[in-house]
Enzyme design. Structure first.
Site, short mmCIF file in Angstrom:
data_model
loop_
_atom_site.label_atom_id
_atom_site.label_comp_id
_atom_site.label_asym_id
_atom_site.label_seq_id
_atom_site.Cartn_x
_atom_site.Cartn_y
_atom_site.Cartn_z
N GLU A 104 0.85 -1.20 0.00
CA GLU A 104 0.00 0.00 0.00
C GLU A 104 0.88 1.24 0.00
OE1 GLU A 104 -2.87 1.02 -0.76
OE2 GLU A 104 -4.06 1.21 1.04
N ASP A 105 0.44 2.27 -0.71
CA ASP A 105 1.20 3.51 -0.71
C ASP A 105 1.13 4.21 0.64
OD1 ASP A 105 -1.51 4.00 -1.00
OD2 ASP A 105 -1.33 5.30 -2.75
N ASP A 108 -4.03 6.00 5.76
CA ASP A 108 -4.53 7.26 6.32
C ASP A 108 -5.57 6.90 7.39
OD1 ASP A 108 -5.24 9.97 6.55
OD2 ASP A 108 -6.41 10.01 4.74
N PHE A 158 -1.67 16.17 3.86
CA PHE A 158 -1.81 15.57 2.54
C PHE A 158 -0.48 15.65 1.78
CE2 PHE A 158 -3.39 14.79 -1.70
CZ PHE A 158 -4.30 13.78 -1.45
N ARG A 171 1.99 12.14 -9.56
CA ARG A 171 2.38 10.74 -9.30
C ARG A 171 3.84 10.48 -9.67
NH1 ARG A 171 -2.08 7.62 -7.92
NH2 ARG A 171 -4.02 8.06 -8.99
P1 IMP Z 1 -7.44 5.41 3.82
O1 IMP Z 1 -8.52 4.45 3.42
O2 IMP Z 1 -8.03 6.63 4.49
O3 IMP Z 1 -6.34 4.76 4.67
O4 IMP Z 1 -6.78 5.99 2.53
C1 IMP Z 1 -6.10 5.22 1.67
C2 IMP Z 1 -5.99 5.83 0.30
O5 IMP Z 1 -6.30 7.24 0.27
C3 IMP Z 1 -4.56 5.72 -0.14
O6 IMP Z 1 -4.32 4.47 -0.78
C4 IMP Z 1 -4.40 6.90 -1.06
O7 IMP Z 1 -4.83 6.56 -2.36
C5 IMP Z 1 -5.35 7.95 -0.49
N1 IMP Z 1 -4.63 8.89 0.38
C6 IMP Z 1 -4.72 9.01 1.72
N2 IMP Z 1 -3.91 9.98 2.18
C7 IMP Z 1 -3.29 10.49 1.09
C8 IMP Z 1 -2.31 11.54 0.91
O8 IMP Z 1 -1.81 12.20 1.85
N3 IMP Z 1 -1.92 11.78 -0.36
C9 IMP Z 1 -2.41 11.08 -1.44
N4 IMP Z 1 -3.30 10.10 -1.31
C10 IMP Z 1 -3.75 9.81 -0.06
#
Ligand code: IMP
Length: 181
Positions: A104-105, A108, A158, A171
């Site tokens: 996973e990148d 959050d 962010f 990207r």
């Molecule tokens: P989560 O479900 O809130 O953990 O978010 C996961 C997804 O939201 C990640 O795989 C990203 O695609 C996107 N995301 C969350 N935070 C960021 C950020 O700071 N920058 C860019 N994409 C984000």
């Protein structure tokens, strides 16, 4: 030929440099190599944000690897995930009896990774671990989420670059940057 008048492409300030990312990925690679030895793994890349993290980390790994890609889109606004995840591209191979690592990148709220873990557990892998480049502990909304191989813990801001986008931009940056407020 780009013209001299081409508009300047905004480059966000560096938050985590390309060199820091490279060094971290080397360390994560060592950890994974130590844990799995020569056992085959199935390495799953979540699309699209994890692509650069995934390909760079794969280069450090010494075991046989099956590559799989999982397309995900999460509903929400441009900077917040709602946790409602849609699978847009499914895996090609079965996972039963496989050692699986999901890449996973960024974690959050953790809602996306939790969803994906449940989705993958249904496919009965022999083991299932998680690797994430970035983690925002203050934003986490789920309990019992383990990141086995973690790059950097960051503040609840962010970030873009190195695969991560804002409205599909940035990207391709080789570093992680912060957007201007
Ligand atoms: P989560 O479900 O809130 O953990 O978010 C996961 C997804 O939201 C990640 O795989 C990203 O695609 C996107 N995301 C969350 N935070 C960021 C950020 O700071 N920058 C860019 N994409 C984000």
């Amino acid at each position: 030929m780009p013209s001299a008048q081409a508009p300047h492409y905004y480059e966000p300030p560096v938050f985590i440099s390309a060199l820091q990312i490279k060094e971290k990925i080397r360390v994560l690679g060592e950890q994974i190599n130590r844990d799995y030895g020569q056992q085959e793994i199935t390495a799953i890349c979540t699309l699209k944000g994890s692509v650069l993290f995934y390909t760079d980390l794969l280069k450090e790994l010494k075991m046989p690897i099956k590559c799989e890609f999982l397309g995900l889109s999460s509903y929400g606004n441009q900077t917040k995930s709602s946790g409602e995840v849609k699978v847009t591209l499914d895996l090609n191979e079965h996972l039963d009896g496989k050692h699986v690592i999901i890449f996973e990148d960024i974690v959050d709220s953790g809602l996306t990774l939790s969803y994906v873990l449940e989705y993958l557990k249904m496919r009965k892998p022999l083991s299932l671990k998680t690797a994430a480049l970035l983690f925002k502990p203050e934003a986490l909304q789920v309990k019992n989420l383990t990141i086995d191989y973690l790059g950097f813990k960051i503040e609840n801001e962010f970030v873009v670059g190195y695969g991560l986008d804002y409205a599909q931009k940035f990207r391709g940056l080789p570093y992680i940057g912060k957007l201007n407020p």
